[in-house]
Design a protein around this motif. Sequence first.
Motif, PDB file in Angstrom:
ATOM      1  N   GLU B 138       0.831  -1.204   0.000  1.00 36.29           N
ATOM      2  CA  GLU B 138       0.000   0.000   0.000  1.00 36.29           C
ATOM      3  C   GLU B 138       0.873   1.264   0.000  1.00 36.29           C
ATOM      4  O   GLU B 138       0.601   2.212  -0.748  1.00 36.29           O
ATOM      5  CB  GLU B 138      -0.932  -0.001   1.220  1.00 36.29           C
ATOM      6  CG  GLU B 138      -1.949   1.119   1.170  1.00 36.29           C
ATOM      7  CD  GLU B 138      -3.043   0.952   2.212  1.00 36.29           C
ATOM      8  OE1 GLU B 138      -2.858   0.143   3.175  1.00 36.29           O
ATOM      9  OE2 GLU B 138      -4.092   1.619   2.080  1.00 36.29           O
ATOM     10  N   THR B 139       1.925   1.251   0.816  1.00 38.50           N
ATOM     11  CA  THR B 139       2.853   2.392   0.841  1.00 38.50           C
ATOM     12  C   THR B 139       3.491   2.597  -0.539  1.00 38.50           C
ATOM     13  O   THR B 139       3.588   3.731  -1.028  1.00 38.50           O
ATOM     14  CB  THR B 139       3.949   2.151   1.899  1.00 38.50           C
ATOM     15  OG1 THR B 139       3.311   1.881   3.154  1.00 38.50           O
ATOM     16  CG2 THR B 139       4.844   3.364   2.061  1.00 38.50           C
ATOM     17  N   ALA B 140       3.902   1.484  -1.163  1.00 29.62           N
ATOM     18  CA  ALA B 140       4.511   1.574  -2.496  1.00 29.62           C
ATOM     19  C   ALA B 140       3.506   2.096  -3.527  1.00 29.62           C
ATOM     20  O   ALA B 140       3.863   2.851  -4.437  1.00 29.62           O
ATOM     21  CB  ALA B 140       5.053   0.212  -2.909  1.00 29.62           C
ATOM     22  N   MET B 141       2.250   1.719  -3.380  1.00 32.91           N
ATOM     23  CA  MET B 141       1.203   2.219  -4.288  1.00 32.91           C
ATOM     24  C   MET B 141       1.014   3.727  -4.115  1.00 32.91           C
ATOM     25  O   MET B 141       0.912   4.463  -5.088  1.00 32.91           O
ATOM     26  CB  MET B 141      -0.135   1.504  -4.017  1.00 32.91           C
ATOM     27  CG  MET B 141      -0.171   0.063  -4.508  1.00 32.91           C
ATOM     28  SD  MET B 141      -1.649  -0.804  -3.883  1.00 32.91           S
ATOM     29  CE  MET B 141      -1.243  -2.509  -4.337  1.00 32.91           C
ATOM     30  N   ALA B 143       3.160   5.809  -3.109  1.00 35.76           N
ATOM     31  CA  ALA B 143       4.344   6.510  -3.619  1.00 35.76           C
ATOM     32  C   ALA B 143       4.453   6.414  -5.142  1.00 35.76           C
ATOM     33  O   ALA B 143       5.430   6.869  -5.731  1.00 35.76           O
ATOM     34  CB  ALA B 143       5.594   5.926  -2.956  1.00 35.76           C
ATOM     35  N   GLY B 144       3.465   5.774  -5.784  1.00 36.65           N
ATOM     36  CA  GLY B 144       3.462   5.667  -7.242  1.00 36.65           C
ATOM     37  C   GLY B 144       4.427   4.629  -7.776  1.00 36.65           C
ATOM     38  O   GLY B 144       4.707   4.592  -8.976  1.00 36.65           O
ATOM     39  N   LYS B 145       4.933   3.759  -6.883  1.00 35.75           N
ATOM     40  CA  LYS B 145       5.886   2.735  -7.338  1.00 35.75           C
ATOM     41  C   LYS B 145       5.189   1.438  -7.768  1.00 35.75           C
ATOM     42  O   LYS B 145       5.817   0.544  -8.324  1.00 35.75           O
ATOM     43  CB  LYS B 145       6.910   2.446  -6.244  1.00 35.75           C
ATOM     44  CG  LYS B 145       7.876   3.612  -6.041  1.00 35.75           C
ATOM     45  CD  LYS B 145       8.733   3.402  -4.815  1.00 35.75           C
ATOM     46  CE  LYS B 145       9.498   4.661  -4.484  1.00 35.75           C
ATOM     47  NZ  LYS B 145      10.026   4.630  -3.103  1.00 35.75           N
ATOM     48  N   LEU B 146       3.918   1.338  -7.406  1.00 38.79           N
ATOM     49  CA  LEU B 146       3.064   0.245  -7.901  1.00 38.79           C
ATOM     50  C   LEU B 146       1.752   0.897  -8.333  1.00 38.79           C
ATOM     51  O   LEU B 146       1.393   1.959  -7.809  1.00 38.79           O
ATOM     52  CB  LEU B 146       2.784  -0.781  -6.801  1.00 38.79           C
ATOM     53  CG  LEU B 146       3.947  -1.634  -6.287  1.00 38.79           C
ATOM     54  CD1 LEU B 146       3.485  -2.498  -5.110  1.00 38.79           C
ATOM     55  CD2 LEU B 146       4.521  -2.524  -7.388  1.00 38.79           C
ATOM     56  N   ARG B 147       1.035   0.258  -9.260  1.00 39.30           N
ATOM     57  CA  ARG B 147      -0.241   0.848  -9.672  1.00 39.30           C
ATOM     58  C   ARG B 147      -1.261   0.725  -8.533  1.00 39.30           C
ATOM     59  O   ARG B 147      -1.154  -0.181  -7.704  1.00 39.30           O
ATOM     60  CB  ARG B 147      -0.747   0.184 -10.950  1.00 39.30           C
ATOM     61  CG  ARG B 147      -1.216  -1.245 -10.778  1.00 39.30           C
ATOM     62  CD  ARG B 147      -1.802  -1.800 -12.082  1.00 39.30           C
ATOM     63  NE  ARG B 147      -2.080  -3.214 -11.971  1.00 39.30           N
ATOM     64  CZ  ARG B 147      -3.222  -3.743 -11.496  1.00 39.30           C
ATOM     65  NH1 ARG B 147      -4.204  -2.956 -11.079  1.00 39.30           N
ATOM     66  NH2 ARG B 147      -3.387  -5.045 -11.438  1.00 39.30           N
ATOM     67  N   PRO B 148      -2.254   1.601  -8.498  1.00 36.99           N
ATOM     68  CA  PRO B 148      -3.263   1.507  -7.439  1.00 36.99           C
ATOM     69  C   PRO B 148      -4.042   0.200  -7.555  1.00 36.99           C
ATOM     70  O   PRO B 148      -4.449  -0.187  -8.647  1.00 36.99           O
ATOM     71  CB  PRO B 148      -4.192   2.701  -7.715  1.00 36.99           C
ATOM     72  CG  PRO B 148      -3.453   3.589  -8.659  1.00 36.99           C
ATOM     73  CD  PRO B 148      -2.526   2.710  -9.434  1.00 36.99           C
ATOM     74  N   ALA B 149      -4.213  -0.481  -6.445  1.00 36.18           N
ATOM     75  CA  ALA B 149      -4.963  -1.748  -6.406  1.00 36.18           C
ATOM     76  C   ALA B 149      -5.338  -2.017  -4.953  1.00 36.18           C
ATOM     77  O   ALA B 149      -4.911  -1.298  -4.056  1.00 36.18           O
ATOM     78  CB  ALA B 149      -4.116  -2.885  -6.966  1.00 36.18           C
ATOM     79  N   GLU B 150      -6.099  -3.071  -4.735  1.00 39.77           N
ATOM     80  CA  GLU B 150      -6.459  -3.461  -3.372  1.00 39.77           C
ATOM     81  C   GLU B 150      -5.242  -4.148  -2.735  1.00 39.77           C
ATOM     82  O   GLU B 150      -4.845  -5.238  -3.180  1.00 39.77           O
ATOM     83  CB  GLU B 150      -7.664  -4.401  -3.448  1.00 39.77           C
ATOM     84  CG  GLU B 150      -8.118  -5.011  -2.147  1.00 39.77           C
ATOM     85  CD  GLU B 150      -8.429  -3.981  -1.082  1.00 39.77           C
ATOM     86  OE1 GLU B 150      -7.765  -4.016  -0.016  1.00 39.77           O
ATOM     87  OE2 GLU B 150      -9.307  -3.129  -1.318  1.00 39.77           O
ATOM     88  N   PRO B 151      -4.637  -3.548  -1.694  1.00 40.03           N
ATOM     89  CA  PRO B 151      -3.375  -4.104  -1.166  1.00 40.03           C
ATOM     90  C   PRO B 151      -3.475  -5.542  -0.647  1.00 40.03           C
ATOM     91  O   PRO B 151      -2.549  -6.337  -0.859  1.00 40.03           O
ATOM     92  CB  PRO B 151      -3.019  -3.154  -0.011  1.00 40.03           C
ATOM     93  CG  PRO B 151      -3.760  -1.893  -0.304  1.00 40.03           C
ATOM     94  CD  PRO B 151      -5.007  -2.298  -1.016  1.00 40.03           C
ATOM     95  N   ARG B 152      -4.583  -5.908   0.001  1.00 38.03           N
ATOM     96  CA  ARG B 152      -4.712  -7.265   0.536  1.00 38.03           C
ATOM     97  C   ARG B 152      -4.733  -8.298  -0.584  1.00 38.03           C
ATOM     98  O   ARG B 152      -4.182  -9.388  -0.452  1.00 38.03           O
ATOM     99  CB  ARG B 152      -5.992  -7.414   1.392  1.00 38.03           C
ATOM    100  CG  ARG B 152      -5.942  -6.683   2.727  1.00 38.03           C
ATOM    101  CD  ARG B 152      -4.744  -7.097   3.567  1.00 38.03           C
ATOM    102  NE  ARG B 152      -4.854  -8.447   4.099  1.00 38.03           N
ATOM    103  CZ  ARG B 152      -5.112  -8.729   5.369  1.00 38.03           C
ATOM    104  NH1 ARG B 152      -5.298  -7.768   6.259  1.00 38.03           N
ATOM    105  NH2 ARG B 152      -5.173  -9.981   5.780  1.00 38.03           N
TER     106      ARG B 152
END
Lengths: 201, 201
Positions: B138-141, B143-152
């Motif tokens: 979630e933190t990486a998302m 920060a824009g380092k992963l695309r937005p998605a459901e972290p779980r």
Amino acid sequence: MKTKSEAKRQAILAVAAETFGELGFERASMSEICARVGGSKATLYNHFASKEELFLTVMFQASEHEFEAVHRLLDPDIGDVAGALRDFGRGFLAVLYSPQVTAARRLVIAEAHRSELGRACYALGPGKGDAALAGFLETAMQAGKLRPAEPRIAASHLRGLLEAELLERFLFGVLTDIGAEALGPMVERAVEVFMRAYGPT
Amino acid sequence: MKTKSEAKRQAILAVAAETFGELGFERASMSEICARVGGSKATLYNHFASKEELFLTVMFQASEHEFEAVHRLLDPDIGDVAGALRDFGRGFLAVLYSPQVTAARRLVIAEAHRSELGRACYALGPGKGDAALAGFLETAMQAGKLRPAEPRIAASHLRGLLEAELLERFLFGVLTDIGAEALGPMVERAVEVFMRAYGPT
């Protein structure tokens, strides 16, 4: 042509299926099954070395046709690979997480380290299934519908993704009944991730 | 400050770890453990209701620090998400597929449907681990380092991919010792697929 021994084996399997269904695995004994089939205990044990083996044969016999039907959804001539994988995924999880198959799977897992049962079941079950899935993926790769990759590994990854939201909870006994409605969105998500990673470049 | 009861509990755990290590789960009995600890069986059962519970507590105690160390590799400030996931993946699989942890995991799976043990272990083990992994993703998302998605769900997918080439073979008892050399390439492949699917768009 069925031999007498094969007829006896089928009779034992039919009675065992009924007995396990009625009493459950724990309460169904080899003595009880033997009494219902008729004949000696030596004959029963000659066909099936243990209650576990008998139970698993009954289980595989019951689910084998269902798994085969699911694998037939993987038509190599199909145009829409993602659609075929979604249909396959829904069917596959519905069979794999049915009460009958989860019970059998749990039993194999519990017994696997103690006997050769695990190895036999792996070859008959997931080993066979993964090989069929890999074959489909390889054909799709050759047709340029998926990027080139190692088909066996791609098949493992697809299976891992399909089961990702279920397997750990099932293993720890935390998962209760999952309806078909819940499976649909899980399969959508898994196939979406798979296609992003393995789709044509 | 340790109470007398807590000191006794720790003494039982130390002796049990030694006894299980020496005799294995099957041959180590509660009577044997009790004799080595000293004191009454009532006291032993007062601390641990069954041999399974005692074994699992020993196992969790042994692996908890290792899993925590692995999760510390997921530094939210890190620049290279893929690199962090590879480090995490290698450490995670090395602990999860160690002989000690596979033995404990197999036991939980075998017992899970019979008791509340499975639910307790899920919360302490994979439930806790997946939550930590989801937090990192979630933190990486954000920060824009992963695309937005459901972290779980992303965490489940990553775990599914990491275990994809191992889990089924482990469950069926087909997997024998895996060395660290074999784990590396598996983790590379899993993280590559994950980053293709979840990398920034």
